[in-house]
Motif scaffolding. Structure first.
Motif, PDB file in Angstrom:
ATOM      1  N   GLU A  88    -108.066  58.604  10.867  1.00 23.93           N
ATOM      2  CA  GLU A  88    -107.043  58.239   9.888  1.00 23.93           C
ATOM      3  C   GLU A  88    -107.649  57.784   8.560  1.00 23.93           C
ATOM      4  OE1 GLU A  88    -104.369  55.431  11.611  1.00 23.93           O
ATOM      5  OE2 GLU A  88    -103.603  56.866  13.086  1.00 23.93           O
ATOM      6  N   ARG A  89    -108.881  58.189   8.304  1.00 22.08           N
ATOM      7  CA  ARG A  89    -109.541  57.883   7.038  1.00 22.08           C
ATOM      8  C   ARG A  89    -109.818  59.191   6.310  1.00 22.08           C
ATOM      9  NH1 ARG A  89    -114.191  54.892   8.542  1.00 22.08           N
ATOM     10  NH2 ARG A  89    -113.058  52.971   8.176  1.00 22.08           N
ATOM     11  N   GLN A  90    -109.689  59.178   5.009  1.00 17.39           N
ATOM     12  CA  GLN A  90    -109.936  60.380   4.207  1.00 17.39           C
ATOM     13  C   GLN A  90    -110.899  60.042   3.084  1.00 17.39           C
ATOM     14  OE1 GLN A  90    -107.325  62.055   0.859  1.00 17.39           O
ATOM     15  NE2 GLN A  90    -106.658  63.269   2.610  1.00 17.39           N
ATOM     16  N   THR A  91    -111.824  60.960   2.812  1.00 20.47           N
ATOM     17  CA  THR A  91    -112.720  60.788   1.681  1.00 20.47           C
ATOM     18  C   THR A  91    -112.943  62.130   1.009  1.00 20.47           C
ATOM     19  OG1 THR A  91    -114.807  59.782   0.955  1.00 20.47           O
ATOM     20  CG2 THR A  91    -114.908  61.182   2.900  1.00 20.47           C
ATOM     21  N   VAL A  92    -113.297  62.072  -0.258  1.00 22.32           N
ATOM     22  CA  VAL A  92    -113.627  63.275  -1.029  1.00 22.32           C
ATOM     23  C   VAL A  92    -115.088  63.167  -1.416  1.00 22.32           C
ATOM     24  CG1 VAL A  92    -113.130  64.655  -3.066  1.00 22.32           C
ATOM     25  CG2 VAL A  92    -111.281  63.408  -1.928  1.00 22.32           C
ATOM     26  N   ILE A  93    -115.901  64.159  -1.011  1.00 26.42           N
ATOM     27  CA  ILE A  93    -117.316  64.117  -1.350  1.00 26.42           C
ATOM     28  C   ILE A  93    -117.631  65.168  -2.402  1.00 26.42           C
ATOM     29  CG2 ILE A  93    -118.108  63.061   0.789  1.00 26.42           C
ATOM     30  CD1 ILE A  93    -118.916  65.812   1.792  1.00 26.42           C
ATOM     31  N   GLN A  94    -118.499  64.781  -3.337  1.00 24.01           N
ATOM     32  CA  GLN A  94    -118.901  65.603  -4.467  1.00 24.01           C
ATOM     33  C   GLN A  94    -120.377  65.952  -4.328  1.00 24.01           C
ATOM     34  OE1 GLN A  94    -116.585  66.459  -6.624  1.00 24.01           O
ATOM     35  NE2 GLN A  94    -114.971  64.913  -6.381  1.00 24.01           N
ATOM     36  N   ARG A 229    -104.588  51.277 -14.444  1.00 23.58           N
ATOM     37  CA  ARG A 229    -105.968  51.752 -14.598  1.00 23.58           C
ATOM     38  C   ARG A 229    -106.866  51.194 -13.495  1.00 23.58           C
ATOM     39  NH1 ARG A 229    -109.590  51.096 -20.133  1.00 23.58           N
ATOM     40  NH2 ARG A 229    -111.416  52.271 -19.405  1.00 23.58           N
ATOM     41  N   SER A 230    -106.706  49.906 -13.181  1.00 24.16           N
ATOM     42  CA  SER A 230    -107.510  49.295 -12.114  1.00 24.16           C
ATOM     43  C   SER A 230    -107.188  49.917 -10.761  1.00 24.16           C
ATOM     44  CB  SER A 230    -107.257  47.789 -12.067  1.00 24.16           C
ATOM     45  OG  SER A 230    -107.688  47.166 -13.257  1.00 24.16           O
ATOM     46  N   LEU A 231    -105.915  50.242 -10.560  1.00 24.19           N
ATOM     47  CA  LEU A 231    -105.504  50.882  -9.306  1.00 24.19           C
ATOM     48  C   LEU A 231    -106.180  52.244  -9.156  1.00 24.19           C
ATOM     49  CD1 LEU A 231    -103.522  50.800  -6.818  1.00 24.19           C
ATOM     50  CD2 LEU A 231    -101.924  52.082  -8.263  1.00 24.19           C
ATOM     51  N   TYR A 232    -106.152  53.039 -10.220  1.00 26.73           N
ATOM     52  CA  TYR A 232    -106.807  54.346 -10.184  1.00 26.73           C
ATOM     53  C   TYR A 232    -108.305  54.199  -9.919  1.00 26.73           C
ATOM     54  CZ  TYR A 232    -102.725  56.966 -11.836  1.00 26.73           C
ATOM     55  OH  TYR A 232    -101.488  57.565 -11.933  1.00 26.73           O
ATOM     56  N   ARG A 233    -108.923  53.212 -10.569  1.00 27.19           N
ATOM     57  CA  ARG A 233    -110.360  53.008 -10.397  1.00 27.19           C
ATOM     58  C   ARG A 233    -110.674  52.582  -8.962  1.00 27.19           C
ATOM     59  NH1 ARG A 233    -111.195  48.942 -13.690  1.00 27.19           N
ATOM     60  NH2 ARG A 233    -111.237  50.241 -15.546  1.00 27.19           N
ATOM     61  N   MET A 234    -109.826  51.740  -8.381  1.00 30.02           N
ATOM     62  CA  MET A 234    -110.040  51.293  -7.007  1.00 30.02           C
ATOM     63  C   MET A 234    -110.076  52.479  -6.047  1.00 30.02           C
ATOM     64  SD  MET A 234    -107.499  48.994  -4.636  1.00 30.02           S
ATOM     65  CE  MET A 234    -107.752  47.469  -5.522  1.00 30.02           C
ATOM     66  N   PHE A 235    -109.116  53.403  -6.201  1.00 32.17           N
ATOM     67  CA  PHE A 235    -109.082  54.577  -5.327  1.00 32.17           C
ATOM     68  C   PHE A 235    -110.230  55.537  -5.637  1.00 32.17           C
ATOM     69  CE2 PHE A 235    -105.116  52.958  -3.967  1.00 32.17           C
ATOM     70  CZ  PHE A 235    -104.767  53.628  -2.793  1.00 32.17           C
ATOM     71  N   ALA A 236    -110.585  55.669  -6.908  1.00 27.12           N
ATOM     72  CA  ALA A 236    -111.692  56.551  -7.290  1.00 27.12           C
ATOM     73  C   ALA A 236    -113.005  56.085  -6.672  1.00 27.12           C
ATOM     74  CB  ALA A 236    -111.814  56.612  -8.807  1.00 27.12           C
ATOM     75  N   VAL A 242    -104.985  58.190  -6.040  1.00 26.53           N
ATOM     76  CA  VAL A 242    -103.893  57.433  -5.440  1.00 26.53           C
ATOM     77  C   VAL A 242    -102.653  58.297  -5.198  1.00 26.53           C
ATOM     78  CG1 VAL A 242    -103.156  56.518  -7.685  1.00 26.53           C
ATOM     79  CG2 VAL A 242    -102.465  55.350  -5.591  1.00 26.53           C
ATOM     80  N   ALA A 243    -102.233  59.099  -6.184  1.00 23.36           N
ATOM     81  CA  ALA A 243    -101.029  59.918  -6.007  1.00 23.36           C
ATOM     82  C   ALA A 243    -101.238  60.960  -4.920  1.00 23.36           C
ATOM     83  CB  ALA A 243    -100.660  60.590  -7.332  1.00 23.36           C
ATOM     84  N   GLN A 244    -102.437  61.538  -4.855  1.00 23.70           N
ATOM     85  CA  GLN A 244    -102.743  62.537  -3.825  1.00 23.70           C
ATOM     86  C   GLN A 244    -102.764  61.886  -2.450  1.00 23.70           C
ATOM     87  OE1 GLN A 244    -103.224  65.824  -4.624  1.00 23.70           O
ATOM     88  NE2 GLN A 244    -103.232  66.317  -2.448  1.00 23.70           N
ATOM     89  N   TYR A 245    -103.290  60.660  -2.380  1.00 26.65           N
ATOM     90  CA  TYR A 245    -103.318  59.944  -1.107  1.00 26.65           C
ATOM     91  C   TYR A 245    -101.903  59.707  -0.592  1.00 26.65           C
ATOM     92  CZ  TYR A 245    -104.115  56.252   2.321  1.00 26.65           C
ATOM     93  OH  TYR A 245    -104.125  55.513   3.484  1.00 26.65           O
TER      94      TYR A 245
END
Length: 302
Positions: A88-94, A229-236, A242-245
């Motif tokens: 139940e965890r998701q991550t995006v790797i670059q 902005r802080s919310l977006y940075r937290m998810f990044a 965040v919206a995709q999550y």
């Protein structure tokens, strides 16, 4: 000789994956599929390099039950990005990132664009000699900026390019990669930071309001006392958007509802109940995530 169709190429690629990497299932996503697999054996190092696009590769309990699962996939991202889910965890790797995937648990890898990654098999026994392995270590993004991650990438590349490694030397390289990753993984075992606790609070808030139309980044930021902005940075920082999550959590619950829904239950109603007020948008988003329409998904999962 007749040229293979797209479906034949997909089936051939999946057969190669199952032969070389273990048992997996897969489904093509929206767009043109491409897939290529390279394997390498440097004595004790078993490596698989996947170059692909527009496909979801996954393992369920059914695939896991058919083979030995006493290892971890250590995923080294080389090009593009991959969305990886487990526990139940998701991550995006670059490119440059590393993550661990437990072969004994269901998982999912989504490639929505051209991606290239190398998976190194790490024996479970070797990893457990070095640290206590738990769910917290799986599908955590080990960022490319970490020195130990950079050294692991270089060691992997050197080992892949050296055909003259002896058995003992390849085993030493395998142990060295584990030793390099150990301090990075152990950092995750410390007491959660204030930022981690805040992230957990946001995720819990999302889960408790998934059926609400007001669930948007602006509302989340206001409810948790932070700027957007802080919310977006937290998810990044977690490798997420965040919206995709939010959308993916809703789609996963829609899929779960569809699997147990009666044949005469309206699919649009299921989407609406999880925040998708527009059926066309729901159908498009569902297809992007699962590679098929909600109706096709229901037929396959009856």
């Amino acid at each position: 000789m007749a040229q293979m169709t797209g479906n034949e190429q997909f089936q051939q690629w999946l057969a190669q994956i199952n032969q070389e990497c273990g048992n997996f299932a897969a489904r093509p996503l929206e767009g043109e599929f491409s897939g290529h697999l390279e394997t390498g054996y440097a004595q004790g190092l078993k490596l698989s390099t996947v170059t692909t696009a527009n496909v979801n590769l996954y393992r369920t309990k059914n695939e896991i039950s058919k083979q030995n699962d006493s290892w971890f996939y250590t995923v080294f991202q080389l090009e593009g990005q991959a969305i990886i889910e487990q526990n139940e965890r998701q991550t995006v790797i670059q490119p440059g990132d590393i993550t661990l995937v437990d072969a004994s648990r269901p998982c999912s890898i989504i490639w929505q664009q051209r991606s290239r990654q190398t998976s190194l098999l790490l024996p479970r026994s070797l990893l457990e000699q070095q640290l206590r392995v738990g769910e917290s270590h799986c599908v955590q993004r080990l960022g490319k900026n970490l020195p130990m991650v950079q050294m692991s990438h270089r060691l992997l590349q050197e080992s892949m390019n050296n055909r003259e490694l002896s058995g003992k030397e390849s085993e030493a390289a395998l142990e060295a990669i584990v030793c390099l990753l150990r301090p990075v993984l152990q950092q995750q075992e410390v007491t959660p930071s204030r930022r981690d606790k805040q992230f957990d609070k946001v995720v819990q808030l999302i889960d408790s309001h998934l059926q609400s139309e007001m669930l948007r980044p602006e509302w989340l930021a206001n409810e948790t006392g932070m700027s957007v902005r802080s919310l977006y940075r937290m998810f990044a920082n977690k490798g997420l958007v965040v919206a995709q999550y939010i959308k993916n959590r809703r789609l996963d619950l829609c899929a779960k509802a569809i699997r147990s829904a009666a044949d005469d239950e309206k699919l649009a109603g299921i989407g609406f109940s999880w925040g998708f007020t527009d059926h066309s948008h729901f159908s498009t988003a569902f297809r992007q995530r699962f590679g098929m329409s909600p109706g096709e998904y229901r037929k396959r999962n009856r």
